[in-house]
Scaffold this active site. Structure first.
Site, short mmCIF file in Angstrom:
data_model
loop_
_atom_site.label_atom_id
_atom_site.label_comp_id
_atom_site.label_asym_id
_atom_site.label_seq_id
_atom_site.Cartn_x
_atom_site.Cartn_y
_atom_site.Cartn_z
N GLY A 95 60.72 20.69 44.86
CA GLY A 95 60.10 21.99 44.61
C GLY A 95 59.03 21.82 43.55
NE ARG A 98 53.10 17.65 37.51
CZ ARG A 98 52.34 16.66 37.11
NH1 ARG A 98 51.83 16.69 35.89
NH2 ARG A 98 52.09 15.65 37.89
CE LYS A 118 49.58 17.86 40.16
NZ LYS A 118 49.06 16.95 41.19
CG ASP A 130 56.57 18.37 30.24
OD1 ASP A 130 56.25 18.31 31.45
OD2 ASP A 130 55.93 17.79 29.34
N GLY A 131 57.23 20.64 32.99
CA GLY A 131 56.37 21.59 33.68
C GLY A 131 54.89 21.47 33.30
NE ARG A 188 54.15 20.51 48.40
CZ ARG A 188 53.49 19.87 47.45
NH1 ARG A 188 53.57 18.56 47.37
NH2 ARG A 188 52.76 20.53 46.59
CG ASP A 257 57.66 14.78 47.64
OD1 ASP A 257 58.03 13.70 48.14
OD2 ASP A 257 57.28 14.88 46.47
CG ASN A 258 53.60 13.53 46.99
OD1 ASN A 258 53.84 14.65 46.56
ND2 ASN A 258 53.88 12.43 46.32
P1 AMP Z 1 54.97 13.92 42.34
O1 AMP Z 1 55.46 12.53 42.25
O2 AMP Z 1 53.87 14.27 41.36
O3 AMP Z 1 54.62 14.33 43.73
O4 AMP Z 1 56.17 14.85 41.85
C1 AMP Z 1 57.46 14.79 42.39
C2 AMP Z 1 58.28 15.96 41.91
O5 AMP Z 1 58.42 15.94 40.49
C3 AMP Z 1 57.71 17.32 42.27
O6 AMP Z 1 58.79 18.17 42.57
C4 AMP Z 1 57.03 17.74 40.99
O7 AMP Z 1 56.90 19.14 40.88
C5 AMP Z 1 57.98 17.19 39.95
N1 AMP Z 1 57.30 16.94 38.66
C6 AMP Z 1 56.34 16.03 38.40
N2 AMP Z 1 55.96 16.09 37.12
C7 AMP Z 1 56.68 17.08 36.53
C8 AMP Z 1 56.75 17.64 35.21
N3 AMP Z 1 55.99 17.19 34.22
N4 AMP Z 1 57.63 18.64 35.00
C9 AMP Z 1 58.40 19.11 36.00
N5 AMP Z 1 58.39 18.63 37.24
C10 AMP Z 1 57.55 17.62 37.52
MG MG Z 2 54.08 15.79 44.78
#
Ligand code: AMP
Ligand code: MG
Length: 491
Positions: A95, A98, A118, A130-131, A188, A257-258
């Site tokens: 989900g 952030r 984002k 940390d979002g 996605r 998810d990407n």
């Molecule tokens: P990503 O590898 O960037 O596609 O992220 C994978 C998952 O980690 C997704 O659900 C993102 O929303 C979550 N995510 C990535 N960075 C953060 C962050 N700094 N805080 C919270 N969730 C994160």
């Molecule tokens: Mg992603």
């Protein structure tokens, strides 16, 4: 100060939110968390105009408040979207951890686009995160996504980056930032996996119906619309990955998810362009087994689509054997479609106006010469147009000279003139790509408060097919270094 962003259609924003009509388990309502001191550091004026937005209104204190999430404009209905995904092969419920979707903006020509912040704070899906986002990775996404768009490759876009005036804590303390991302949607493969694993067949059906209506409206009313939907997604994805391969782009984290269902490149984390042609190129520090290596991308695309097809099985037919047959046939089409798209792009890159039987080996043999002699992929292809008569200026290796003779004969055997072949090549081989060392220098300066290199890089990459003297420094291959270049996930 009056809050003008609360006025209807402020700055041309015209929200109409359809995703929130889905069953409520697909999202959580969530407002962005406020930040201390937002400042716009990048703003994409051409994108703003193409969306019907008023740049003057947006490049203001009000705009900073909106792009930082401090103020929510009229008409938005902010949510975090639920999804799941296979991350390096392991299934997880994820989900938006952030990212917060402000809503869907309808452009003057009636296109529907997601506007998402984002790095806008924690959500119900943040897990231990940390979002937030750091400035470097958000600028990097802006630079590379806009470069992809300029290369005519479908991509999410970047409307603005604001700094937040707050630190984020990673291995080091970094300046915080928020990217405003614009996408045809954020649906996605992982959204379908979430529907399938958490909501069952009726969840998948509502998501599939929604997605068909939003992105594949011409399939409404076809006989087996879910099977046609699967084929259409496979077609877009095969074309997208063929385009990546043709410019040497390595996504780096092709987790399910990407992978966007509508066929846009999404989630610019550890992505990068390769310099020397090498199928095994991997930049991402976390991809230790080379799962997402350059040459493995077609295979991983197919693997991801198989996960997508699995979620649709109950909709494809009432008989499970038949459903599996339909899915397998569709998936079988992926590599055929990808190769067809790729060969047609590569043919244009070599100045070929039509396809002949020896063309595949002509392309593949050039690539093996490049691989054997560690030749720069982008520069070699771009230079070919200038050396139709003089191959030694690229390489005097016998296999290259022999390949060049074959290619030259092939060019002479077509009806079109060499001059028009050269024009075709120049409009299909970029003279500049977002080279890692250039991107890194720009980001290093930006972190010290100097955005001039970033702005110049964005400008050069916006016209990648031009032979502008300004491009020259950006064509340079990276300086020799003992350390291979590494990218890190954009957190
Ligand atoms: P990503 O590898 O960037 O596609 O992220 C994978 C998952 O980690 C997704 O659900 C993102 O929303 C979550 N995510 C990535 N960075 C953060 C962050 N700094 N805080 C919270 N969730 C994160
Ligand atoms: Mg992603």
């Amino acid at each position: 100060m009056t809050d003008r962003s609360k006025q209807k259609n402020w700055a041309g924003l015209n929200f109409n939110n359809s995703y929130v009509q889905l069953p409520s388990a697909f999202f959580s309502r969530q407002s962005p968390s406020k930040v201390r001191d937002p400042h716009i550091v990048l703003f994409n004026q051409p994108l703003a105009s193409s969306l019907g937005l008023d740049s003057n209104a947006l490049m203001s204190t009000q705009g900073e408040e909106v792009f930082s999430g401090n103020k929510i404009p009229e008409g938005t209905d902010p949510i975090a979207q639920a999804y799941a995904g296979h991350q390096f092969g392991h299934f997880n419920i994820l989900g938006d951890g952030r990212a917060i979707l402000l809503g869907e903006h309808i452009t003057p020509d009636k296109m529907r686009v997601d506007i998402q912040l984002k790095g806008a704070g924690a959500t119900a899906y943040s897990r231990r995160g940390d979002g937030r986002a750091a400035l470097g990775p958000m600028l990097r996404e802006y630079i590379i996504s806009e470069a992809m768009h300029a290369l005519n490759i479908p991509s999410t876009r970047s409307l603005a980056v604001v700094t937040t005036g707050e630190p984020v804590y990673r291995e080091r303390t970094l300046p915080g930032a928020i990217l405003t991302r614009v996408a045809a949607s954020h649906i996605r493969v992982g959204t379908f996996q979430y529907a399938s694993s958490s909501l069952g067949v009726e969840g998948v059906r509502s998501l599939a119906d929604y997605t068909i209506n939003r992105h594949f409206a011409d399939l409404e009313g076809t006989e087996n619309k879910y099977s046609a939907f699967l084929d259409a997604v496979i077609d877009r994805q095969s074309k997208l990955i063929a385009q990546w391969m043709s410019v040497g782009f390595i996504h780096g984290v092709m987790n399910t998810d990407n992978m966007s269902i509508c066929g846009e490149t999404i989630d610019y984390g550890p992505c990068a362009f390769m310099d020397n042609y090498d199928q095994a190129t991997v930049f991402s520090s976390i991809d230790q087994l080379g799962r997402y290596a350059f040459g493995n991308q077609p295979h991983m695309g197919q693997w991801n689509l198989a996960r997508f097809a699995e979620t649709l099985l109950p909709l494809l037919s009432q008989h499970s054997n038949l459903s599996i047959q339909i899915a397998e046939d569709a998936l079988h089409g992926f590599s055929i479609k990808l190769k067809r798209h790729w060969l047609s792009i590569m043919g244009r890159k070599l100045g070929l106006f039509n396809e002949q039987s020896g063309d595949l080996s002509l392309v593949e043999d050039l690539l093996s010469v490049m691989q054997n002699y560690q030749m720069d992929y982008t520069n070699t292809l771009r230079k070919l147009a200038n050396i139709v008569e003089n191959p030694e200026s690229i390489s005097n290796q016998t296999d290259f000279i022999q390949w060049h003779q074959r290619w030259h004969q092939r060019l002479q055997s077509q009806a079109e003139s060499i001059e028009s072949a050269i024009e075709l090549m120049q409009s299909n081989n970029p003279s500049v790509i977002a080279r890692n060392h250039q991107v890194e220098s720009a980001l290093a300066a930006a972190e010290q408060g100097d955005l001039s290199l970033t702005a110049e890089l964005i400008e050069v990459l916006s016209q990648p097919y031009d032979e502008n003297p300004k491009n020259k420094p950006y064509q340079a291959a990276p300086p020799a270094s003992s350390e291979p270049y590494k990218t890190f996930c954009g957190t």
